[in-house]
Design an enzyme around this catalytic site. Structure first.
Site, mmCIF file in Angstrom:
data_model
loop_
_atom_site.group_PDB
_atom_site.id
_atom_site.type_symbol
_atom_site.label_atom_id
_atom_site.label_comp_id
_atom_site.label_asym_id
_atom_site.label_seq_id
_atom_site.Cartn_x
_atom_site.Cartn_y
_atom_site.Cartn_z
ATOM 1 N N HIS A 109 0.857 -1.178 0.000
ATOM 2 C CA HIS A 109 0.000 0.000 0.000
ATOM 3 C C HIS A 109 0.892 1.226 0.000
ATOM 4 O O HIS A 109 1.970 1.226 0.611
ATOM 5 C CB HIS A 109 -0.906 0.012 1.240
ATOM 6 C CG HIS A 109 -2.035 0.977 1.153
ATOM 7 N ND1 HIS A 109 -1.884 2.309 1.448
ATOM 8 C CD2 HIS A 109 -3.338 0.810 0.792
ATOM 9 C CE1 HIS A 109 -3.048 2.926 1.289
ATOM 10 N NE2 HIS A 109 -3.940 2.053 0.891
ATOM 11 N N ASP A 115 -7.985 -4.654 -0.278
ATOM 12 C CA ASP A 115 -8.526 -5.095 -1.564
ATOM 13 C C ASP A 115 -8.327 -6.588 -1.811
ATOM 14 O O ASP A 115 -8.979 -7.162 -2.686
ATOM 15 C CB ASP A 115 -7.871 -4.316 -2.710
ATOM 16 C CG ASP A 115 -8.131 -2.828 -2.607
ATOM 17 O OD1 ASP A 115 -9.301 -2.453 -2.515
ATOM 18 O OD2 ASP A 115 -7.166 -2.048 -2.594
#
Length: 429
Positions: free
Chosen positions: A311, A368
């Site tokens: 991320h 996700d």
């Protein structure tokens, strides 16, 4: 340190002079050099592509510590909210700054139910849009037209109009999204049922009824509520920054949110969970050979990426991913047929986290990685994944727009540039 959070200035020295930059300290996290007078005093600007090192505002909404894997809404850890709160309670918290009391939450929920139905003309407009258009394109278009259907709620200077627009957006975005989906699959759109909760009614308007299993339906609603909480805000991400930039011109809340929807639609922002499913499909095409796929990822020449890991902000575990993995397992355990992609996801995660190549680079699963698997199990096509993201992120967008509206330091956004084109040239026509 002074009452306004400014410490003594640091001095920036450059050829030909020096300039003092006040040092600001927030509640937690990074300090900031205040550079707003740099151009006027020193005749220079800062160059920061992508604004990765630029704080464009001061905010009280969300705190992230990427190194420690911390995410807090208004001071409350995401783990606590995920375990004990509801999406509507979190939405109220983000927008109003404090958790609602029982009576306030009940009133908030009732107001949303009372405003969930779309005007007849708006329904006709959505039904006239291309049914094979991407749902995010249609969602952005529909939200933008709310400024026309509710023209008496567009003035950012009127608090009553802002509150009304806030309610209408929160109430109607799920109704719009469900109608877009029903049209895309050739099913008659369903009107809101005021006897149901926010999430339950959205699922009913989308899929038309229950799955035949009460336990599974309750898990679906729980999963959807959790996913909306986890996506509700994430500080100054691309779409939220877009909402702020558009709102800085005193554009309406509808126009600003519509711009945020379009920013979220970009594949580098909101399309990550769809990319995870495509990656798992690729691994399935390799006969489920996770080792071969990870070898391709480690081969820089192959161009293969490990989607759903790492991320831009978090350099540790994404705190949201921990909350979602267990719920994914519960849902998929109750499916009549085993879910091969979920099993591949578990194997991929296990092998990646056992490989120092990935852990040394701090590539851990993010939110996700499992959200797409859950959405797929619930019956959503991949084209709807980003729409669900938008429904979740809506309270954060609204909260940031409202915060900026009341910020006395806010100015219309107008980034500078470093010009690198041709110098003055003569035109000899």
């Amino acid at each position: 340190m002074s009452e306004d959070g400014k410490e003594r200035a640091v001095e920036l020295r450059y050829e030909g002079g020096a300039h003092a930059l006040p040092l600001l300290t927030g509640t937690e996290g990074d300090k900031a050099f205040e550079a707003k007078t740099l151009l006027s005093h020193a005749g220079m600007v800062t160059l920061d592509p992508g604004f990765a090192n630029t704080a464009a505002c001061q905010s009280k909404i969300t705190y992230i510590d990427g190194e420690a894997g911390i995410l807090r809404y208004r001071g409350y850890p995401i783990q606590d909210l995920a375990a004990g709160s509801s999406f509507l309670e979190v939405a109220y918290l983000l927008i109003h700054g404090e958790l609602p009391g029982p009576g306030e939450l009940k009133d908030f929920s009732e107001q949303l139910r009372a405003n969930a139905a779309l005007p007849v003309e708006m329904r006709a407009m959505i039904d006239a849009l291309p049914r094979d258009g991407h749902p995010m394109v249609l969602l952005g278009a529909a939200v933008n037209t709310m400024a026309a259907f509710y023209a008496d709620t567009v003035d950012p200077g009127d608090s009553d109009q802002v509150d009304r627009a806030t309610l209408l957006l929160l109430a109607q975005l799920p109704t719009i999204a469900a109608r877009i989906y029903r049209n895309s699959v050739g099913e008659q759109p369903l009107e809101p049922d005021h006897s149901l909760g926010y999430v339950e009614d959205f699922l009913r308007m989308t899929f038309g009824g229950d799955s035949g299993s009460k336990e599974l339906d309750e898990l679906y609603a729980k999963a959807m509520d959790l996913l909306l909480i986890l996506h509700a805000d994430h500080e100054q991400n691309c779409s939220t920054a877009t909402v702020r930039v558009v709102g800085s011109s005193q554009a309406s809340l509808y126009g600003s949110v519509s711009a945020g929807i379009n920013a979220l639609f970009g594949p580098l922002h909101g399309g990550a969970n769809q990319a995870v499913l495509e990656m798992l499909e690729e691994i399935r095409g390799l006969g489920g050979d996770v080792d071969s796929f990870l070898a391709k990822v480690k081969d820089k020449e192959s161009g293969t990426r490990l989607m759903g890991f790492g991320h831009r902000v978090y350099k540790n575990f994404d705190p949201r991913s921990k909350e979602i993995k267990g719920l994914a397992a519960q849902i998929l355990d109750r499916q009549e047929q085993p879910d091969e992609l979920f099993e591949l996801a578990l194997r991929l995660e296990g092998q990646a986290l056992a490989d120092s190549y990935f852990t040394d680079r701090k590539l851990y699963p993010n939110v996700d990685f499992y959200s797409g698997v859950i959405y797929r199990a619930m019956g959503f096509p991949t084209t709807m994944f980003t729409v669900l993201f938008a429904i979740g992120r809506l309270p954060g967008w609204i909260a940031h727009w409202r915060e900026q509206r009341l910020d006395p330091a806010a100015r219309i956004a107008r980034p500078r540039q470093l010009y690198v084109g041709p110098a003055k040239r003569s035109y000899n026509g």
